[in-house]
Design a protein around this motif. Structure first.
Motif, PDB file in Angstrom:
ATOM      1  N   LYS A  68       0.822  -1.204   0.000  1.00 24.77           N
ATOM      2  CA  LYS A  68       0.000   0.000   0.000  1.00 24.77           C
ATOM      3  C   LYS A  68       0.864   1.265   0.000  1.00 24.77           C
ATOM      4  CE  LYS A  68      -0.676  -0.433   5.012  1.00 24.77           C
ATOM      5  NZ  LYS A  68      -1.699  -0.683   6.061  1.00 24.77           N
TER       6      LYS A  68
ATOM      7  N   ASP B 223      -3.809  -3.317   1.247  1.00 25.39           N
ATOM      8  CA  ASP B 223      -4.390  -1.983   1.118  1.00 25.39           C
ATOM      9  C   ASP B 223      -4.788  -1.512   2.507  1.00 25.39           C
ATOM     10  OD1 ASP B 223      -5.294   0.319  -0.069  1.00 25.39           O
ATOM     11  OD2 ASP B 223      -6.499  -0.697  -1.580  1.00 25.39           O
TER      12      ASP B 223
ATOM     13  N   LYS C 124       1.906   3.094  -3.682  1.00 24.05           N
ATOM     14  CA  LYS C 124       0.864   3.639  -4.561  1.00 24.05           C
ATOM     15  C   LYS C 124       1.448   4.455  -5.706  1.00 24.05           C
ATOM     16  CE  LYS C 124      -3.263   6.586  -4.396  1.00 24.05           C
ATOM     17  NZ  LYS C 124      -4.182   5.612  -4.995  1.00 24.05           N
TER      18      LYS C 124
ATOM     19  N   THR D  70      -9.125  -4.878  -4.969  1.00 25.15           N
ATOM     20  CA  THR D  70      -8.548  -4.971  -3.635  1.00 25.15           C
ATOM     21  C   THR D  70      -9.569  -4.551  -2.598  1.00 25.15           C
ATOM     22  OG1 THR D  70      -6.767  -4.093  -2.224  1.00 25.15           O
ATOM     23  CG2 THR D  70      -7.626  -2.624  -3.845  1.00 25.15           C
TER      24      THR D  70
ATOM     25  N   HIS E 110      -5.700   0.850  -4.159  1.00 30.17           N
ATOM     26  CA  HIS E 110      -4.487   0.322  -4.796  1.00 30.17           C
ATOM     27  C   HIS E 110      -4.388   0.800  -6.244  1.00 30.17           C
ATOM     28  CE1 HIS E 110      -1.073  -2.323  -5.060  1.00 30.17           C
ATOM     29  NE2 HIS E 110      -1.364  -2.893  -3.902  1.00 30.17           N
TER      30      HIS E 110
END
Length: 503
Positions: A265, A362, A268, A295, A379
């Motif tokens: 996460k 996530d 990104k 996700t 995500h």
């Protein structure tokens, strides 16, 4: 995406239209004649494209068409049957999952056409503003047709926005001709770097000149294979990919140090994403395209409260080389009923298959007990990765000339990052190409836009790959044929076939 670009502009638009809203005023009705005038108008028209593209890549539906590859499978039960139909080669025009890509890509094309047709009218905008807006439209129209023709083969080729229910299907050759022309325009009209809120954490959100070149390299590589078999395109693919590699610092591209960083996460915004779709679950209000539904639930195991939209085929998993890439690609430990004390491996799960971990990490995912606290996430979906540029170059260079040192260097960069030693030296053209195809399969396994399925199609190895299917997998309803190319293309959706007798 909308948190960074779209939301502020919508707020501006709402504010500007709020006065005396009950009074009839023709100027408040947006039409091509009164809208495409200023740089702000062009910017809003370009932003609208991202809604469509985000919608295409933020859920499993369209990816169902890729399940015919040997890397993904799914249980044939409940609402997973539409996925399984592609996995077992029995999909029909009534398949409800595939329409997600068909609808969103054609919506993207419609919006792109409007911008391409009307951007010259924006006389109050600068030349750069006009070019940048049109460059995005050309890029997205090309991207959309690239996915449409690889998935469905012959499809309607639309470059206007007239309603015509008698459009014929265009040949792949004609479709690719437009794709190439669009990307050649995009690579001259797009900027190298964006500014303002179009650049986040040092990463460009919209496509850049580098994005267009990378996509064009992949298009040329695909044109060299089936169905066009224009082998002269190998040299063009190599040259275009080399442009991206040689000038990667211009656009900030490079491999992440660790493969797993792509799927954390915290990753990104990363410099391996040449073009991606960005989402933010914290945007207020409901907007489907703001959120990523790959996700954290879509590919989570049923044993942990997931949806189980797809998981890894057993033999592909077994042949996947061990190392950090495999560890980041697949989930290794499963908590039955989300209880850490009930930790098992994939062989003890309900469906007895390895699940993909990509997209799982996530904000809504709790690593302590594997509970998913939300069914939507933020995500990033990498549509084009720098690893794909390197592997495109390696294959195209080998096939257009020879597996020289530069081709080996490109594939070895990807292999070494994955914990593998250098590829065996002195391979023949064919053996080297096969090694690249295998490498691409491992690198992009699962629900990535750079789908394994497309590599099997262009190399005419769909049946060959599926012949190595574990006996415990769902049996194939039909068997594809690499000589006649049966089951290579998805069926045209029934809704459009009913509207247009030429489909």
């Amino acid at each position: 995406m909308k948190l960074y670009i779209i939301a502020p502009l919508l707020l501006t638009l709402i504010t500007s239209c709020s006065k005396d809203f009950l009074k009839e005023d023709p100027k408040s009705n947006l039409t091509p004649d009164n809208f495409y005038k200023t740089a702000d108008d062009l910017n809003m028209a370009a932003i609208a494209l991202y809604t469509q593209v985000n919608g295409a890549f933020n859920q499993s539906g369209g990816y169902a068409t890729l399940w015919g590859g040997d890397d993904m499978t799914v249980a044939r039960a409940g609402n997973k049957i539409s996925y399984s139909d592609f996995d077992t080669y029995q999909a029909t025009s009534s398949n409800d999952r595939m329409t997600n890509w068909w609808s969103y890509f054609y919506a993207t094309i419609k919006s792109s056409n409007a911008l391409i047709i009307n951007y010259p009218k924006a006389t109050a905008a600068s030349e750069d503003d006009r070019n940048h807006a049109a460059g995005q439209a050309y890029f997205f129209r090309a991207l959309s047709y690239f996915f449409l023709t690889r998935t469905w083969g012959e499809v309607p080729l639309i470059t206007d926005n007239n309603v015509d229910y008698n459009r014929p299907k265009a040949t792949p050759a004609d479709i690719y001709a437009l794709i190439v022309a669009d990307l050649q325009k995009a690579e001259t009209m797009l900027p190298d770097v964006w500014d303002g809120n179009k650049r986040q954490n040092g990463v460009d959100i919209p496509p850049t000149r580098g994005s267009a070149k990378a996509l064009l390299a992949n298009v040329y590589l695909t044109m060299a294979g089936w169905p066009l078999k224009q082998t002269d395109k190998y040299a063009l693919a190599a040259a275009k990919a080399k442009e991206v590699i040689d000038n990667k610092t211009t656009w900030g591209y490079d491999l992440t140090t660790n493969y797993g960083d792509l799927w954390n996460k915290s990753g990104k915004f990363n410099h391996e994403t040449v073009f991606g779709c960005y989402f933010n679950v914290n945007v207020s209000g409901w907007a489907w395209e703001n959120y990523n539904m790959l996700t954290p639930n879509a590919y989570a195991p049923d044993d942990e409260g997931g949806w189980g939209d797809g998981y890894g085929e057993i033999n592909f998993y077994k042949n996947f080389p061990p190392g950090p890439r495999k560890e980041a690609t697949y989930q290794t430990v499963y908590f039955l009923n989300n209880k850490p004390e009930n930790a098992v491996d994939w062989t003890k799960t309900q469906h007895k298959h390895p699940y993909f971990f990509k997209f799982r990490d996530d904000d809504a995912f709790n690593p302590v007990n594997h509970v998913n606290n939300n069914w939507i996430g933020s995500h990033t979906v990498p549509v084009i990765r720098y690893a794909e540029v390197l592997l495109t170059y390696a294959e195209a260079q080998a096939m257009s000339a020879s597996p020289d040192a530069s081709a080996y260097s490109a594939i070895n960069r990807v292999r070494n990052r994955s914990g593998l030693i250098n590829l065996t030296a002195g391979l023949s053209q064919t053996a080297f190409r096969d090694s690249v195809i295998a490498e691409r399969g491992w690198e992009f396994a699962g629900a990535e836009p750079a789908g394994r399925w497309y590599d099997l199609i262009r190399t005419e190895t769909v049946a060959k790959a599926n012949s190595n299917r574990d006996a415990s997998e769902e049996a194939l309803k039909n068997v594809p044929n690499d000589a006649t190319h049966t089951f290579y293309w998805a069926p045209i959706p029934i809704g459009d076939k009913q509207l247009n007798p030429n489909l």
